[in-house]
Design an enzyme around this catalytic site. Structure first.
Site, PDB file in Angstrom:
ATOM      1  N   HIS A 101       0.879  -0.757   0.015  1.00  0.00           N
ATOM      2  CA  HIS A 101      -0.048   0.036   0.340  1.00  0.00           C
ATOM      3  C   HIS A 101       0.713   1.109   0.213  1.00  0.00           C
ATOM      4  O   HIS A 101       1.960   1.070   0.409  1.00  0.00           O
ATOM      5  CB  HIS A 101      -0.554   0.210   1.586  1.00  0.00           C
ATOM      6  N   ASP A 104       2.674   2.140   3.315  1.00  0.00           N
ATOM      7  CA  ASP A 104       3.456   1.578   3.983  1.00  0.00           C
ATOM      8  C   ASP A 104       4.637   1.309   3.623  1.00  0.00           C
ATOM      9  O   ASP A 104       5.894   0.511   3.767  1.00  0.00           O
ATOM     10  CB  ASP A 104       3.347  -0.202   3.335  1.00  0.00           C
ATOM     11  N   GLU A 232     -11.025  -6.872  -4.487  1.00  0.00           N
ATOM     12  CA  GLU A 232     -10.444  -7.958  -3.106  1.00  0.00           C
ATOM     13  C   GLU A 232     -11.907  -8.078  -2.977  1.00  0.00           C
ATOM     14  O   GLU A 232     -12.421  -7.102  -2.457  1.00  0.00           O
ATOM     15  CB  GLU A 232      -8.854  -7.596  -2.783  1.00  0.00           C
ATOM     16  N   GLU A 268      -8.791 -13.559  -1.817  1.00  0.00           N
ATOM     17  CA  GLU A 268      -7.595 -14.115  -1.011  1.00  0.00           C
ATOM     18  C   GLU A 268      -8.954 -15.808   0.318  1.00  0.00           C
ATOM     19  O   GLU A 268     -10.103 -15.310   0.310  1.00  0.00           O
ATOM     20  CB  GLU A 268      -8.263 -13.016   0.350  1.00  0.00           C
ATOM     21  N   ASP A 296      -4.803 -13.691  -2.636  1.00  0.00           N
ATOM     22  CA  ASP A 296      -4.528 -13.321  -1.389  1.00  0.00           C
ATOM     23  C   ASP A 296      -4.538 -14.786  -0.549  1.00  0.00           C
ATOM     24  O   ASP A 296      -5.086 -15.329  -0.853  1.00  0.00           O
ATOM     25  CB  ASP A 296      -5.123 -12.525  -0.355  1.00  0.00           C
ATOM     26  N   ASP A 307     -10.512 -12.362  10.855  1.00  0.00           N
ATOM     27  CA  ASP A 307      -9.483 -12.086   9.491  1.00  0.00           C
ATOM     28  C   ASP A 307      -7.984 -12.366   9.979  1.00  0.00           C
ATOM     29  O   ASP A 307      -7.272 -11.571  10.354  1.00  0.00           O
ATOM     30  CB  ASP A 307      -9.467 -10.920   9.142  1.00  0.00           C
ATOM     31  N   ASP A 309      -5.793 -13.696   9.121  1.00  0.00           N
ATOM     32  CA  ASP A 309      -4.105 -13.660   8.158  1.00  0.00           C
ATOM     33  C   ASP A 309      -3.391 -14.773   8.346  1.00  0.00           C
ATOM     34  O   ASP A 309      -1.736 -13.782   8.774  1.00  0.00           O
ATOM     35  CB  ASP A 309      -4.179 -12.100   8.011  1.00  0.00           C
ATOM     36  N   ASP A 339      -0.400 -12.763   2.065  1.00  0.00           N
ATOM     37  CA  ASP A 339      -0.917 -11.498   2.779  1.00  0.00           C
ATOM     38  C   ASP A 339      -0.911 -11.900   4.148  1.00  0.00           C
ATOM     39  O   ASP A 339      -2.453 -11.862   4.827  1.00  0.00           O
ATOM     40  CB  ASP A 339      -2.657 -11.069   2.140  1.00  0.00           C
TER      41      ASP A 339
HETATM   42  C1  XLS Z   1      -7.444  -7.139   4.753  1.00  0.00           C
HETATM   43  C2  XLS Z   1      -6.880  -7.147   3.165  1.00  0.00           C
HETATM   44  C3  XLS Z   1      -6.237  -6.027   2.366  1.00  0.00           C
HETATM   45  C4  XLS Z   1      -6.008  -5.945   1.015  1.00  0.00           C
HETATM   46  C5  XLS Z   1      -4.894  -5.068   0.958  1.00  0.00           C
HETATM   47  O1  XLS Z   1      -8.067  -7.296   5.050  1.00  0.00           O
HETATM   48  O2  XLS Z   1      -6.416  -8.287   3.534  1.00  0.00           O
HETATM   49  O3  XLS Z   1      -4.629  -6.524   3.203  1.00  0.00           O
HETATM   50  O4  XLS Z   1      -5.311  -7.530   0.408  1.00  0.00           O
HETATM   51  O5  XLS Z   1      -5.487  -4.038   1.121  1.00  0.00           O
HETATM   52 NI    NI Z   2      -5.630  -9.352   1.040  1.00  0.00          NI
HETATM   53 NI    NI Z   3      -7.506  -9.901   4.794  1.00  0.00          NI
END
Ligand code: XLS
Ligand code: NI
Ligand code: NI
Length: 437
Positions: A101, A104, A232, A268, A296, A307, A309, A339
């Site tokens: 991003h 980032d 996404e 994702e 993702d 979420d 991750d 991600d």
């Molecule tokens: C959040 C999203 C984010 C996107 C990018 O849940 O996965 O990380 O991949 O903005």
């Molecule tokens: Ni994501």
């Molecule tokens: Ni996510």
């Protein structure tokens, strides 16, 4: 000692084969190995994400920072140290892509103008590193959800000034993604949704979002950005309901605004699960609708409902999705973006490597399994046979619109046949998957 010193004496991760006991070696990911005639790296196109890997402080809703990084700080000097560490990790892992991003890579400064300047400055810094290493950009994106100005959405905000601010911020993010040769540009609607319908004009917000995405598509063509624009999907979190809920909703949205040939989806794994689907379902549906773009690959916790991750560990879950992906010809501009973040208690630099090594290995394992299912051919043949009767002249005529309801009914009257049910053989097919895992 690594050049930034951050990774100490950790050596580049190598492929050592399935029998290796070295926790920092690949057991399945052998980037040059040919799978169905294509290099593993070219199949998977893996990417490290900047935000979780280098921005995550360990904070959760109940407590603050647990993880320390020498690049935490809000100026360009810190941003450069962060970039150095990021490229060092990409080198140690042997991963060919990264994602980011705007927020980032560069400090926000005190105004949008300063932010834009910082983002461009850091893009130049990254560009040199990319040229030196051959590392590429899978996608760039813009963070339109962190600052309080976005609390009621970016494009879907009731205030047109926030829409304009977001558009200006996205323009810079697309510019630098283009400058860095990004293969895609991602839009994740972090706060494009609602908390309560009592204060929300749903139709208006959807129209605003449709216009915003159209502006992005128009701009992409004007500047000749060759990458794919991706949305996404995610059902909720941070908002109660997000407009880009899942692949089906995103497709409906794109079709309504005439964007279904311009925009694809970045699926994702974790978001698929949050939407009550499987990863396999989301991939297969996107392919069927002609909007599959990228992935993702981070998984969710199956109990928490957040979420989370996490790095992927479930090769079977991914293999069934990769099977559909391989059958459709594999990635074009997309790839597998991690991600994913380490846990709050994972304090050591090497924890970052463990996460990616295990995750990439699980993906490689899944890829090999999916390729074996294709080579085996029995699942593919079964599905073909299952629908074979549609290739009859009558089947074709029905689908081509050459029969009316009355004509179909009249045939039933004439021939008086009774359809013969056939076994769907699910257990047999599932066993083929297990056999090749
Ligand atoms: C959040 C999203 C984010 C996107 C990018 O849940 O996965 O990380 O991949 O903005
Ligand atoms: Ni994501
Ligand atoms: Ni996510």
């Amino acid at each position: 000692m690594s050049s930034t010193g951050f990774f100490g004496n950790l050596a580049p991760v190598r492929f050592e084969g399935p029998d290796s006991d070295n926790p920092l070696a690949y057991r399945h990911y052998d980037k040059d190995a040919l799978i169905l005639g294509k290099r593993m790296e070219d199949h998977l196109r893996p990417a490290v994400c900047y935000w979780h890997s280098f921005g995550f402080s360990g904070a959760d809703p109940f407590g603050g920072q647990t993880i320390e990084r020498p690049w935490f700080g809000d100026d360009l000097a810190h941003a450069r140290v962060k970039a150095d560490a990021a490229f060092e990790m990409l080198h140690l892992l042997g991963v060919p892509f990264f994602t980011f991003h705007d927020r980032d890579i560069a400090p926000e400064g005190t105004s949008l103008r300063e932010y834009g300047k910082n983002v461009r400055e850091m893009a130049g810094y990254l560009q040199k590193k990319m040229a030196d290493t051959g590392i590429r950009l899978l996608w760039g994106t813009s963070n339109l959800f962190h600052d309080r100005r976005f609390m009621a959405g970016a494009a879907t905000n009731p205030d047109p000034d926030v829409f304009a601010y977001s558009a200006a911020q996205v323009k810079t993010a697309i510019d630098v993604t283009h400058q860095l040769g990004g293969a895609n540009y991602v839009v994740w609607g972090g706060r494009e949704g609602y908390e309560t319908l009592l204060n929300t004009d749903l139709k208006r917000e959807l129209d605003q979002l449709g216009r915003f995405i159209a502006l992005i598509v128009e701009y992409k063509h004007r500047i000749g950005f060759p990458g794919t624009i991706l949305i996404e999907p995610k059902p909720q979190e941070p908002t109660k309901h997000q407009y880009d809920f899942d692949v089906a909703s995103v497709f409906g949205f794109l079709a309504r605004y005439g964007l279904e040939r311009e925009v694809k989806v970045n699926i994702e794994v974790a978001h698929a699960v949050l939407a009550g689907h499987s990863f396999e379902h989301e991939v297969a549906l996107a392919i069927a609708l002609g909007v599959f773009g990228s992935v993702d690959i981070n998984r969710n916790d199956y109990q928490s409902g957040w979420d989370t991750d996490q790095f992927p560990t479930n090769a079977a879950e991914m293999a069934v999705a990769f099977y559909h992906l391989l059958k459709s010809g594999g990635f074009t501009t997309g790839g597998l973006n991690f991600d994913a973040r380490i846990r709050r208690q994972s304090l050591e630099p090497e924890d970052l490597l463990h996460g990616h090594v295990g995750g990439l290995d699980a993906c490689a394992h899944a890829l090999k399994t999916a390729a074996k299912l294709i080579e085996d051919g029995r699942i593919g043949r079964f599905v073909e046979d299952r629908y074979a009767a549609w290739n009859s002249p009558e089947g074709k005529a029905i689908l081509a619109g050459k029969r009316t309801l009355e004509e179909i009914a009249a045939r039933l009257d004439r021939e008086a046949f009774e359809p013969k049910p056939k076994s769907g053989r699910q257990e047999y097919l599932e066993n083929l998957l297990i056999r090749h895992l």
